[in-house]
Motif scaffolding. Structure first.
Motif, PDB file in Angstrom:
ATOM      1  N   ALA A   1       0.823  -1.203   0.000  1.00 15.07           N
ATOM      2  CA  ALA A   1       0.000   0.000   0.000  1.00 15.07           C
ATOM      3  C   ALA A   1       0.859   1.256   0.000  1.00 15.07           C
ATOM      4  O   ALA A   1       0.510   2.257  -0.634  1.00 15.07           O
ATOM      5  N   ARG A   2       2.000   1.222   0.690  1.00 19.67           N
ATOM      6  CA  ARG A   2       2.878   2.390   0.711  1.00 19.67           C
ATOM      7  C   ARG A   2       3.471   2.670  -0.672  1.00 19.67           C
ATOM      8  O   ARG A   2       3.542   3.816  -1.113  1.00 19.67           O
ATOM      9  N   GLU A   3       3.885   1.604  -1.374  1.00 19.13           N
ATOM     10  CA  GLU A   3       4.414   1.807  -2.716  1.00 19.13           C
ATOM     11  C   GLU A   3       3.350   2.386  -3.640  1.00 19.13           C
ATOM     12  O   GLU A   3       3.639   3.237  -4.488  1.00 19.13           O
ATOM     13  N   LEU A   4       2.117   1.947  -3.490  1.00 14.59           N
ATOM     14  CA  LEU A   4       1.033   2.496  -4.303  1.00 14.59           C
ATOM     15  C   LEU A   4       0.776   3.955  -3.961  1.00 14.59           C
ATOM     16  O   LEU A   4       0.612   4.797  -4.856  1.00 14.59           O
ATOM     17  N   SER A   5       0.745   4.277  -2.682  1.00 15.45           N
ATOM     18  CA  SER A   5       0.507   5.674  -2.292  1.00 15.45           C
ATOM     19  C   SER A   5       1.688   6.550  -2.673  1.00 15.45           C
ATOM     20  O   SER A   5       1.512   7.718  -3.031  1.00 15.45           O
ATOM     21  N   ASN A   6       2.915   6.010  -2.604  1.00 16.98           N
ATOM     22  CA  ASN A   6       4.076   6.775  -3.064  1.00 16.98           C
ATOM     23  C   ASN A   6       3.930   7.193  -4.522  1.00 16.98           C
ATOM     24  O   ASN A   6       4.425   8.244  -4.929  1.00 16.98           O
ATOM     25  N   ARG A   7       3.250   6.369  -5.303  1.00 16.47           N
ATOM     26  CA  ARG A   7       3.059   6.641  -6.718  1.00 16.47           C
ATOM     27  C   ARG A   7       1.789   7.433  -6.987  1.00 16.47           C
ATOM     28  O   ARG A   7       1.407   7.610  -8.142  1.00 16.47           O
ATOM     29  N   GLY A   8       1.144   7.899  -5.926  1.00 19.25           N
ATOM     30  CA  GLY A   8       0.018   8.814  -6.090  1.00 19.25           C
ATOM     31  C   GLY A   8      -1.356   8.231  -5.936  1.00 19.25           C
ATOM     32  O   GLY A   8      -2.355   8.941  -6.137  1.00 19.25           O
ATOM     33  N   ALA A   9      -1.475   6.940  -5.549  1.00 20.81           N
ATOM     34  CA  ALA A   9      -2.804   6.347  -5.413  1.00 20.81           C
ATOM     35  C   ALA A   9      -3.627   7.094  -4.376  1.00 20.81           C
ATOM     36  O   ALA A   9      -3.171   7.341  -3.263  1.00 20.81           O
ATOM     37  N   GLU A  10      -4.837   7.451  -4.739  1.00 20.01           N
ATOM     38  CA  GLU A  10      -5.786   8.076  -3.817  1.00 20.01           C
ATOM     39  C   GLU A  10      -6.812   7.069  -3.317  1.00 20.01           C
ATOM     40  O   GLU A  10      -7.362   7.217  -2.224  1.00 20.01           O
ATOM     41  N   VAL A  11      -7.070   6.058  -4.143  1.00 15.66           N
ATOM     42  CA  VAL A  11      -7.982   4.955  -3.804  1.00 15.66           C
ATOM     43  C   VAL A  11      -7.244   3.660  -4.101  1.00 15.66           C
ATOM     44  O   VAL A  11      -6.606   3.529  -5.154  1.00 15.66           O
ATOM     45  N   ILE A  12      -7.317   2.701  -3.181  1.00 15.22           N
ATOM     46  CA  ILE A  12      -6.767   1.367  -3.425  1.00 15.22           C
ATOM     47  C   ILE A  12      -7.920   0.374  -3.410  1.00 15.22           C
ATOM     48  O   ILE A  12      -8.665   0.283  -2.430  1.00 15.22           O
ATOM     49  N   ALA A  13      -8.075  -0.345  -4.524  1.00 10.98           N
ATOM     50  CA  ALA A  13      -9.069  -1.414  -4.621  1.00 10.98           C
ATOM     51  C   ALA A  13      -8.412  -2.713  -4.190  1.00 10.98           C
ATOM     52  O   ALA A  13      -7.303  -3.035  -4.617  1.00 10.98           O
ATOM     53  N   TRP A  14      -9.137  -3.484  -3.367  1.00  8.51           N
ATOM     54  CA  TRP A  14      -8.507  -4.634  -2.698  1.00  8.51           C
ATOM     55  C   TRP A  14      -9.396  -5.869  -2.730  1.00  8.51           C
ATOM     56  O   TRP A  14     -10.150  -6.128  -1.790  1.00  8.51           O
ATOM     57  N   PRO A  15      -9.343  -6.677  -3.795  1.00 15.49           N
ATOM     58  CA  PRO A  15      -9.965  -7.993  -3.738  1.00 15.49           C
ATOM     59  C   PRO A  15      -9.216  -8.844  -2.713  1.00 15.49           C
ATOM     60  O   PRO A  15      -7.996  -8.995  -2.804  1.00 15.49           O
ATOM     61  N   VAL A  16      -9.942  -9.415  -1.734  1.00 17.75           N
ATOM     62  CA  VAL A  16      -9.259 -10.044  -0.609  1.00 17.75           C
ATOM     63  C   VAL A  16     -10.086 -11.220  -0.099  1.00 17.75           C
ATOM     64  O   VAL A  16     -11.242 -11.061   0.273  1.00 17.75           O
ATOM     65  N   TRP A  17      -9.485 -12.400  -0.099  1.00 22.35           N
ATOM     66  CA  TRP A  17     -10.192 -13.586   0.410  1.00 22.35           C
ATOM     67  C   TRP A  17     -10.467 -13.426   1.894  1.00 22.35           C
ATOM     68  O   TRP A  17     -11.576 -13.657   2.369  1.00 22.35           O
ATOM     69  N   GLY A  18      -9.459 -13.042   2.654  1.00 24.19           N
ATOM     70  CA  GLY A  18      -9.625 -12.815   4.074  1.00 24.19           C
ATOM     71  C   GLY A  18      -8.398 -12.128   4.638  1.00 24.19           C
ATOM     72  O   GLY A  18      -7.301 -12.274   4.111  1.00 24.19           O
ATOM     73  N   CYS A  19      -8.580 -11.374   5.714  1.00 23.10           N
ATOM     74  CA  CYS A  19      -7.464 -10.648   6.319  1.00 23.10           C
ATOM     75  C   CYS A  19      -7.934 -10.106   7.666  1.00 23.10           C
ATOM     76  O   CYS A  19      -9.137 -10.101   7.973  1.00 23.10           O
ATOM     77  N   ASN A  20      -6.996  -9.676   8.473  1.00 23.22           N
ATOM     78  CA  ASN A  20      -7.332  -8.998   9.723  1.00 23.22           C
ATOM     79  C   ASN A  20      -7.840  -7.602   9.414  1.00 23.22           C
ATOM     80  O   ASN A  20      -7.130  -6.816   8.783  1.00 23.22           O
ATOM     81  N   PRO A  21      -9.058  -7.251   9.809  1.00 18.76           N
ATOM     82  CA  PRO A  21      -9.583  -5.922   9.475  1.00 18.76           C
ATOM     83  C   PRO A  21      -8.779  -4.785  10.073  1.00 18.76           C
ATOM     84  O   PRO A  21      -8.828  -3.659   9.565  1.00 18.76           O
ATOM     85  N   MET A  22      -8.041  -5.040  11.152  1.00 19.43           N
ATOM     86  CA  MET A  22      -7.190  -3.989  11.699  1.00 19.43           C
ATOM     87  C   MET A  22      -6.109  -3.591  10.697  1.00 19.43           C
ATOM     88  O   MET A  22      -5.686  -2.429  10.644  1.00 19.43           O
ATOM     89  N   LEU A  23      -5.673  -4.559   9.879  1.00 18.05           N
ATOM     90  CA  LEU A  23      -4.669  -4.245   8.871  1.00 18.05           C
ATOM     91  C   LEU A  23      -5.280  -3.426   7.742  1.00 18.05           C
ATOM     92  O   LEU A  23      -4.595  -2.586   7.139  1.00 18.05           O
ATOM     93  N   ALA A  24      -6.541  -3.670   7.432  1.00 12.90           N
ATOM     94  CA  ALA A  24      -7.216  -2.824   6.446  1.00 12.90           C
ATOM     95  C   ALA A  24      -7.249  -1.383   6.923  1.00 12.90           C
ATOM     96  O   ALA A  24      -6.941  -0.447   6.172  1.00 12.90           O
ATOM     97  N   SER A  25      -7.614  -1.198   8.177  1.00 10.49           N
ATOM     98  CA  SER A  25      -7.632   0.153   8.747  1.00 10.49           C
ATOM     99  C   SER A  25      -6.236   0.769   8.745  1.00 10.49           C
ATOM    100  O   SER A  25      -6.067   1.957   8.440  1.00 10.49           O
ATOM    101  N   ALA A  26      -5.241  -0.046   9.077  1.00 11.56           N
ATOM    102  CA  ALA A  26      -3.874   0.465   9.111  1.00 11.56           C
ATOM    103  C   ALA A  26      -3.407   0.903   7.735  1.00 11.56           C
ATOM    104  O   ALA A  26      -2.790   1.966   7.584  1.00 11.56           O
ATOM    105  N   ARG A  27      -3.686   0.087   6.694  1.00  6.91           N
ATOM    106  CA  ARG A  27      -3.230   0.439   5.354  1.00  6.91           C
ATOM    107  C   ARG A  27      -3.882   1.750   4.896  1.00  6.91           C
ATOM    108  O   ARG A  27      -3.226   2.578   4.248  1.00  6.91           O
ATOM    109  N   ALA A  28      -5.163   1.942   5.208  1.00  2.00           N
ATOM    110  CA  ALA A  28      -5.831   3.185   4.834  1.00  2.00           C
ATOM    111  C   ALA A  28      -5.282   4.360   5.629  1.00  2.00           C
ATOM    112  O   ALA A  28      -4.969   5.418   5.080  1.00  2.00           O
ATOM    113  N   CYS A  29      -5.138   4.158   6.927  1.00  2.00           N
ATOM    114  CA  CYS A  29      -4.749   5.239   7.828  1.00  2.00           C
ATOM    115  C   CYS A  29      -3.309   5.679   7.623  1.00  2.00           C
ATOM    116  O   CYS A  29      -3.013   6.866   7.572  1.00  2.00           O
ATOM    117  N   GLU A  30      -2.386   4.733   7.476  1.00  2.00           N
ATOM    118  CA  GLU A  30      -0.969   5.110   7.400  1.00  2.00           C
ATOM    119  C   GLU A  30      -0.619   5.785   6.085  1.00  2.00           C
ATOM    120  O   GLU A  30       0.407   6.466   5.980  1.00  2.00           O
TER     121      GLU A  30
END
Length: 446
Positions: free
Chosen positions: A344-373
């Motif tokens: 997510a950081r590499e994408l935001s470094n390149r200017g991403a404002e929205v990240i689309a995330w197809p995801v089978w499963g993950c810890n939702p705290m990490l979703a919040s972290a990727r958006a927040c950081e």
């Protein structure tokens, strides 16, 4: 009558370079946090205004710091447009070493506060300070970078302090600044985007055709809700098919991207689909962005692979592409990518404002972290049931909070966001604008 303040340097009949003490031309002054790390200041005055510039230069020592500054009058509640040109020499990381800042001050010359206690605050009802603004690099023309930002002056602001910085420079490095302008302007138009996620398991059928066609009515539902971007789940053509990922693998473009391209064009929207790509003898877990014209905008190959995918012969991707759309810049990641901050950081470094995330499963705290950081909007589409208290099909805000999330299978949830409205934090202000200036200079040692 709206004011326009242009902070360009004056000019003489002949070009000349002048060393600066504490004062420079046209009200510019010099500052350094400590005398022993003060760099050299000079300015160039020319009959050609584009040649006029303010320079900060290091001697043979590293780590010098200083800035050209000027304070001008402003009006509270007025929008302003700031631009400045920057040229660096011998600086490895201009994003850290050569930055501009704007600080809003009240009539007493102190930092002013925001109008409402609507931002994250240390105490309920507190009006947080208006923290410095950080204009971003928006273009490069030859050796000159253009930094720019649009800002709303806080209601009690009467002054704006413009700072043009040189920080931690290498020996004999320098930065030149020219054409600094702070102009009153109309409020920028909002960039309203409707982000949608589909929460669905295509459990019936065995073939990619049978799997993908189950999403058509849900895409139509999202389109009726005027979605600008619709995110589908991961590897949707192979979900519970009974086969291996390679059995559902297709070239891109191929039958599945052709199918979703027709739907995207029919509904005049963007669609992100999680698929399995075949490229020669290699198989990739991918997310594909398809545009409202029916063309493939871009393809992202999942970079981080869990052991199960490695054991099935899937190959990791190596790139972090970000794509221009009619509403803004979109990046994509897939499932296990969310467990690691680098993607997510590499994408935001390149200017991403929205990240689309197809995801089978993950810890939702990490979703919040990727958006927040990264202060981006994150749109996830998952196969996890809401009762599992695990990953959600959701839209996450720049502060990491869940804006909307799905609770039932076969549902569409949508959130309307403004990409031009920054998320302001107590003690940080617009953190997203500061990431490039403050993130580490180098990647950690492996």
């Amino acid at each position: 009558m709206k004011h326009v303040f242009i902070l360009t340097l004056g000019w003489l009949l002949l070009s000349t370079v002048v060393r600066a003490g504490d004062n420079g031309p046209d009200g510019w002054t010099t500052e350094a946090p400590r005398a022993e790390i003060r760099p050299d200041f000079s300015w160039n005055e020319s009959e050609k205004s584009l040649d006029s510039s303010l320079t900060i230069r290091a001697d043979n020592r590293k780590g010098l710091m200083g800035s050209w500054t000027r304070t001008i009058p402003v009006e509270g509640k007025q929008h302003y447009h700031f631009t400045v040109d920057r040229q660096t020499e011998g600086i490895t990381l201009p994003r850290r070493a050569a930055i501009a800042r704007i600080i809003w001050l009240n009539k007493a010359g102190k930092k002013t506060t925001h109008a409402e206690p609507s931002f994250l605050s240390y105490r309920p009802g507190e009006r947080p300070l208006a923290e410095p603004e950080f204009p971003k690099v928006v273009s490069t023309d030859g050796q000159w970078d253009r930094l720019e930002g649009f800002y709303l002056a806080p209601p009690e602001a009467t002054q704006a302090k413009i700072e043009l910085h040189f920080r931690w420079g290498e020996p004999h490095s320098s930065v030149r600044w020219r054409n600094a302008k702070l102009e009153a302007c109309e409020a920028p138009d909002p960039r309203i985007v409707r982000l949608a996620t589909i929460h669905y398991r295509p459990e019936s059928g065995k073939t990619p055709k049978e799997k993908r066609e189950q999403f058509a009515p849900l895409i139509a539902d999202a389109a009726r809700m005027k979605a600008d971007l619709i995110v589908l789940p991961e590897t949707l053509t192979s979900f519970k098919s009974g086969g291996r990922p390679a059995d559902a693998a297709e070239p891109i473009p191929g039958p599945s991207t052709d199918y979703f391209a027709k739907l995207a064009k029919q509904h005049d929207t963007y669609i992100v689909a999680g698929l399995v790509e075949r490229d020669g003898h290699l198989i990739y877990n991918v997310a594909v962005l398809i545009g409202p014209d029916g063309n493939i905008v871009g393809n992202y190959r999942k970079v981080t692979l869990p052991r199960g995918e490695i054991e099935k012969g899937i190959t990791p991707g190596e790139e972090y592409p970000v794509f221009e759309t009619r509403f803004g810049k979109v990046g994509m990641m897939v499932c296990y990518d969310g467990f690691f901050p680098e993607v997510a950081r590499e994408l935001s470094n390149r200017g991403a404002e929205v990240i689309a995330w197809p995801v089978w499963g993950c810890n939702p705290m990490l979703a919040s972290a990727r958006a927040c950081e990264n202060h981006i909007f994150l749109v996830s589409s998952t196969y996890t049931d809401i009762s599992a208290d695990w990953m959600q099909s959701a839209i996450y805000g720049r502060d990491g909070t869940t804006i909307e999330h799905a609770t039932e299978w076969g549902s569409v949830v949508i959130a309307e966001v403004d990409l031009n409205k920054p998320a302001l934090w107590q003690s940080l202000g617009d953190f997203q604008a500061q990431i490039e200036a403050h993130r580490p200079a180098v990647d950690p040692v492996p």
